[in-house]
Design an enzyme around this catalytic site. Structure first.
Site, PDB file in Angstrom:
ATOM      1  CG  ASP A 104      -1.885   1.128   1.288  1.00  0.00           C
ATOM      2  OD1 ASP A 104      -1.680   2.124   0.557  1.00  0.00           O
ATOM      3  OD2 ASP A 104      -2.853   1.050   2.061  1.00  0.00           O
ATOM      4  CE1 TYR A 140      -7.645  11.314 -10.924  1.00  0.00           C
ATOM      5  CE2 TYR A 140      -8.364  12.825 -12.642  1.00  0.00           C
ATOM      6  CZ  TYR A 140      -7.629  11.722 -12.249  1.00  0.00           C
ATOM      7  OH  TYR A 140      -6.876  11.043 -13.172  1.00  0.00           O
ATOM      8  CE  LYS A 156      -2.751  10.914 -12.734  1.00  0.00           C
ATOM      9  NZ  LYS A 156      -2.551   9.546 -12.248  1.00  0.00           N
TER      10      LYS A 156
END
Length: 368
Positions: A34, A128, A132
């Protein structure tokens, strides 16, 4: 010979990737990791160094996505995206950099977009975009920070949609027709890795442009459907994607005022079979020239449409400009283009697209 550390969250993907690497003559060290867990990342990197003797290349590709507006983005999703995309990229890079400094040609490549600051790429999915762009900001900062060490830090982003499971869920049977194969990204990244790390750093590169600079002019074989190679969908965060949508809008300027007719056509295409397959109620909040609320009931009876809110709570809500809405359902604007630049989805399980004069089609569950 390629020696590769694979960081995945499930063993199935790791076994598949390991087989591919070793079948090509390389060696792989699969690790269940992870990227939000610092200890897991450190342990995996140290195991790779012990097995392979060092690290020459880091490719940060892990990413989470939820294309939702501010009010529809729960904090757990905000945290997931930022912890995987931005923090994960920073963490993996940070742990690997001491070993990259010892390499003769060290590269970090983030699969992230150019930093396009036009509001259209923020207004519908700001969380988002922040996550990003966090990956891309790592490129900007680390490239300068580690330039004296000869570590190249660059971003690579696809020009077109790439055919993945997420795209398949978004566009169903149409996804491959508008997408390229993942191989184009692999070839572009490989071409970049073959360059002297001191010669190129801090760049936001597009896969097609990298390959053009290598002398490749024919991209037909990269298209999933070579016959449709000139009609591919541009990816997020590229100005051309915005232009395509605006062009579609212009095509429909003369066709506004037809939403009532459109919903009548949709209603004529409904069936018990479609209701059985879907089992959901949709509410459409239309803005622009034909603002209003409409619904599509694909949960009860043979289905129904109408103006106003549905009699039962909607399973999904779509907000869109009326021109883009009509363009999408009339087949002039691909659903993913409309979704990418306009729409906001809440609790969305399925998106129904019924082009006028065509059979109803249904996409699968939306990726989050």
């Amino acid at each position: 010979m390629v020696q590769m550390l694979l960081l995945r969250q499930n063993m199935l993907d790791n076994h598949s990737d390991t087989f591919i690497v070793e079948a090509a003559g390389g060696k792989a060290l699969p690790c269940i990791v992870d990227v939000r867990d610092e200890k897991q990342v450190i342990d995996a990197v140290e195991n790779a160094v012990a097995k392979f003797g060092g690290i020459d290349v880091v490719v940060n590709n892990a990413s989470a996505i939820s294309l939702t507006g501010t009010l529809a983005t729960e904090m757990k999703r905000y945290d997931l995206m930022n912890n995987i995309n931005a923090r994960g990229t920073f963490l993996v890079s940070r742990v690997c950099i001491p070993y990259l400094k010892k390499s003769t040609n060290p590269h970090i490549i983030n699969i992230s977009p150019p930093l396009n600051m036009k509001p259209i790429w923020f207004q519908n999915h700001v969380a988002y975009t922040m996550a990003k762009y966090g990956m891309s900001m790592c490129v900007l900062g680390m490239a300068e920070e580690f330039k004296p060490d000869g570590i190249a830090v660059n971003a690579v982003w696809p020009k077109t949609a790439i055919y993945t499971a997420a795209m398949d869920m978004l566009l169903s049977s149409d996804s491959s027709n508008v997408s390229r194969k993942p191989e184009i990204m692999a070839d572009a990244v490989y071409a970049l890795l073959c360059k002297d790390s001191k010669s190129v750093t801090g760049q936001f590169l597009i896969d097609e442009e990298i390959l053009k600079n290598e002398g490749i002019t024919d991209f037909t074989d990269y298209a999933c459907n070579p016959a449709n190679k000139d009609n591919l969908m541009l990816d997020f965060f590229l100005d051309g994607a915005q232009t395509n949508v605006h062009n579609a809008d212009k095509m429909n300027n003369e066709e506004t005022g037809q939403l009532a007719h459109l919903f009548n056509v949709i209603n004529a295409n409904l069936s018990s079979e479609l209701v059985d397959k879907t089992g959901a109620i949709y509410q459409f909040n239309i803005k622009g020239k034909e603002s209003g609320v409409w619904f599509l009931d694909l949960k009860n009876g043979k289905g129904a449409t109408g103006k106003g809110e549905p009699s039962q709570p909607a399973d999904a809500t779509l907000t869109m400009d009326s021109e883009n809405f009509f363009a999408m359902f009339s087949g002039k604007l691909k659903p993913v283009s409309a979704f990418m630049t306009e729409s906001k989805f809440f609790k969305l399980n399925y998106l129904i697209i019924i082009p006028v004069g065509a059979e109803p089609t249904m996409t699968g569950p939306m990726p989050l």
